[in-house]
Write a protein that holds these residues in place. Structure first.
Motif, PDB file in Angstrom:
ATOM      1  N   LEU A 227     -42.080  80.110 -36.634  1.00  0.00           N
ATOM      2  CA  LEU A 227     -41.887  78.693 -36.321  1.00  0.00           C
ATOM      3  C   LEU A 227     -43.232  77.957 -36.297  1.00  0.00           C
ATOM      4  N   LYS A 228     -44.251  78.593 -35.742  1.00  0.00           N
ATOM      5  CA  LYS A 228     -45.584  77.982 -35.743  1.00  0.00           C
ATOM      6  C   LYS A 228     -46.094  77.819 -37.169  1.00  0.00           C
TER       7      LYS A 228
ATOM      8  N   ALA B 120     -41.880  73.279 -49.252  1.00  0.00           N
ATOM      9  CA  ALA B 120     -40.979  74.401 -49.563  1.00  0.00           C
ATOM     10  C   ALA B 120     -41.344  75.633 -48.749  1.00  0.00           C
ATOM     11  N   LEU B 121     -42.627  75.942 -48.657  1.00  0.00           N
ATOM     12  CA  LEU B 121     -43.042  77.098 -47.863  1.00  0.00           C
ATOM     13  C   LEU B 121     -42.746  76.894 -46.383  1.00  0.00           C
ATOM     14  N   ALA B 122     -42.964  75.682 -45.891  1.00  0.00           N
ATOM     15  CA  ALA B 122     -42.669  75.404 -44.492  1.00  0.00           C
ATOM     16  C   ALA B 122     -41.176  75.545 -44.218  1.00  0.00           C
ATOM     17  N   THR B 123     -40.360  75.092 -45.143  1.00  0.00           N
ATOM     18  CA  THR B 123     -38.910  75.239 -44.976  1.00  0.00           C
ATOM     19  C   THR B 123     -38.504  76.706 -44.988  1.00  0.00           C
TER      20      THR B 123
ATOM     21  N   LEU C 113     -39.358  78.065 -41.670  1.00  0.00           N
ATOM     22  CA  LEU C 113     -38.435  77.552 -40.676  1.00  0.00           C
ATOM     23  C   LEU C 113     -37.108  78.313 -40.719  1.00  0.00           C
ATOM     24  N   VAL C 114     -36.627  78.586 -41.911  1.00  0.00           N
ATOM     25  CA  VAL C 114     -35.387  79.365 -42.053  1.00  0.00           C
ATOM     26  C   VAL C 114     -35.598  80.788 -41.539  1.00  0.00           C
TER      27      VAL C 114
ATOM     28  N   TRP D  52     -34.852  84.474 -34.859  1.00  0.00           N
ATOM     29  CA  TRP D  52     -34.432  84.114 -33.515  1.00  0.00           C
ATOM     30  C   TRP D  52     -32.951  84.451 -33.299  1.00  0.00           C
ATOM     31  N   ALA D  53     -32.132  84.185 -34.305  1.00  0.00           N
ATOM     32  CA  ALA D  53     -30.690  84.439 -34.171  1.00  0.00           C
ATOM     33  C   ALA D  53     -30.375  85.920 -34.115  1.00  0.00           C
TER      34      ALA D  53
END
Length: 125
Positions: free
Chosen positions: A99-100, A69-72, A75-76, A82-83
């Motif tokens: 991202l890393k 969950a934390l990684a997701t 990632l979001v 980035w966007a």
């Protein structure tokens, strides 16, 4: 485009924040209140603690779920950073860092069963 009415713009921001906090608090309290009317009677046959392998297996599931969950989340966040970077190098670096972190989180989630297997071997379960 949507326009905010003048009477709403006249309300001080702190008052709006207080109202929102009050509503969120009330909803949180209502949802966290125990439902004693629907509570089941305690079963004395299931009062014994779980054996160690079951506890370690449950811990493994929790750790993997939390890490994933934390990684997701990271990632979001990386995608949002980035966007919305718009060519800003500092924002792009922030996105790369998130991202890393997401990749590290997914790596730990994949390695969690291995690490908990080592713990199980050490403890003797």
């Amino acid at each position: 485009m949507f326009r905010i009415p003048a009477r709403v713009r006249a309300i001080p921001r702190s008052r709006i924040i207080r109202r929102a906090a009050t509503i969120v608090t009330a909803v949180a309290l209502a949802l966290s209140a125990p439902a004693t009317a629907h509570a089941a009677a305690a079963d004395p046959h299931h009062a014994a603690p779980h054996p160690l392998p079951v506890v370690i297996s449950n811990l493994q599931n929790w750790v993997m779920g939390i890490l994933a969950a934390l990684a997701t989340l990271f990632l979001v966040l990386a995608g949002v950073y980035w966007a919305t970077a718009g060519g800003d190098p500092a924002q792009v670096e922030r996105a790369k860092g998130a991202l890393k972190n997401a990749l590290v989180g997914y790596g730990l989630a994949v390695l969690a069963p291995v690490l908990l297997q080592v713990v199980r071997a050490i403890v003797g379960g």
